[in-house]
Scaffold this motif. Sequence first.
Motif, PDB file in Angstrom:
ATOM      1  N   ARG A   1       0.831  -1.207   0.000  1.00 59.29           N
ATOM      2  CA  ARG A   1       0.000   0.000   0.000  1.00 59.29           C
ATOM      3  C   ARG A   1       0.861   1.251   0.000  1.00 59.29           C
ATOM      4  NH1 ARG A   1      -4.585  -1.668   4.537  1.00 59.29           N
ATOM      5  NH2 ARG A   1      -5.906  -2.918   3.137  1.00 59.29           N
ATOM      6  N   GLU A   2       1.908   1.246   0.831  1.00 60.48           N
ATOM      7  CA  GLU A   2       2.780   2.415   0.878  1.00 60.48           C
ATOM      8  C   GLU A   2       3.502   2.613  -0.454  1.00 60.48           C
ATOM      9  OE1 GLU A   2       4.338   5.792   2.070  1.00 60.48           O
ATOM     10  OE2 GLU A   2       2.819   4.627   3.157  1.00 60.48           O
TER      11      GLU A   2
ATOM     12  N   ARG B   1       0.985   4.120  -2.724  1.00 60.26           N
ATOM     13  CA  ARG B   1       0.793   5.546  -2.413  1.00 60.26           C
ATOM     14  C   ARG B   1       1.972   6.372  -2.924  1.00 60.26           C
ATOM     15  NH1 ARG B   1      -0.796   3.463   2.855  1.00 60.26           N
ATOM     16  NH2 ARG B   1      -3.067   3.496   3.071  1.00 60.26           N
TER      17      ARG B   1
ATOM     18  N   ARG C   1       1.822   9.285  -5.594  1.00 60.09           N
ATOM     19  CA  ARG C   1       2.294  10.637  -5.312  1.00 60.09           C
ATOM     20  C   ARG C   1       3.308  11.090  -6.362  1.00 60.09           C
ATOM     21  NH1 ARG C   1       1.892   9.024   0.276  1.00 60.09           N
ATOM     22  NH2 ARG C   1       4.032   8.241   0.187  1.00 60.09           N
TER      23      ARG C   1
END
Length: 408
Positions: A281-282, A285, A289
């Motif tokens: 998930r990170e 993300r 970004r």
Amino acid sequence: MALDTSPQQPAPVRVISKLIGEWIHRLGPVWVEGQVAQYSRRPGTQTAFLTLRDPAAEVSVTVTCATRLLDAMEVPLTDGVRVVVHAKPSWYYTRGTLSLAADDIRPVGLGDLLARLERLRKILAAEGLFDAERKRSLPFLPRGVGLICGRDSKAEHDVLENARRRWPGVRFRVEPVAVQGVSAVSQILEVLRILDRDPDIDVIIIARGGGSVEDLLPFSDEALVRAVSAATTPVVSAIGHESDTPLVDLVADYRASTPTDAAKRVVPDVREELDRVARAREQIRSALRRRLDHERAGLDSVRSRPALADPHHALRVRRDELTHLVDRARRSMRHLLDRAASDIDHTRARVRALSPAATLERGYAVVQRADDTVVRSPDDVEPGEHVRLLVAGGVIAATIDDPPPVEH
């Protein structure tokens, strides 16, 4: 020779039994290998009774021997020991049973066992049963796990405890069996077939704790090895300790060093998977970004261009280009028209210069007869004939007089 019988003349049971005995009697003494399934020695007698069993099949036979043969053995005879006996088959036709009368009995030594296992290993390897290409991959998260192990054994506890600690929702179907002794192979084969046919079982674990070579012999049995090879469900072997290598380890789709290792291999660790999900998930993300920052920078770059900073600039540029093109087209058109007019004037002048009218204006006349033919020679007209004279100012009628005399 086949026995001549018919529905009207059947052979009695005693006859059939007696004939079987005669055929067996012809066999003579033979060497037989088997596993001691039952041993009894009656006090005060010189005869001992034992049952030899083939661990790969539901076949057993009674053996009688002198107690002195057993007393002479270096290793005490117990259930589960593999022995080789030299015996003469006998058929008790009244009871319809087969027995062996042994005159020699020898335990199968460790060296003999290892040599036989090595020969069997080479045979199975030559058939391709141990090839890596035929091994199947284990499922990531099985719907159900079949466990073949001893009843209430430490191996069962280690597999269940470690698997449920890693993935609490894992579902097991435990099939307890004898993991050593005369009935071990047959029981393992039976439950292996049952688990392999179960559509809810995605992987099968065969587990047993450590033991001697003799204790682990059932897991090197040829019938069991072939059954594992033929199974459609992936099989994990977790037999003994890491140093133990029964033949089932070689044919299994995955060889676990211990039952605990098998539990770690068949189910994922929920904590590790949650960590992986969090890291994924990170990463997603971060990727989003970075993508958004890249697109935002692209938009800022596009917006900073003159075409977007002053949207009318492009229109003005195109308008100026269009005005220039229109002026250029007009100049080209005027030039073409002027050149065409000049060409027409020159052509008109040439036409006028070559026109008969211009010749007439210089004082010439064209003489035409009444039929509009042009007179080109005096011989073309007769005296008194009416003709027309075409001059620059018009037409003059005239009459041909006598021709003047010809001067010499």
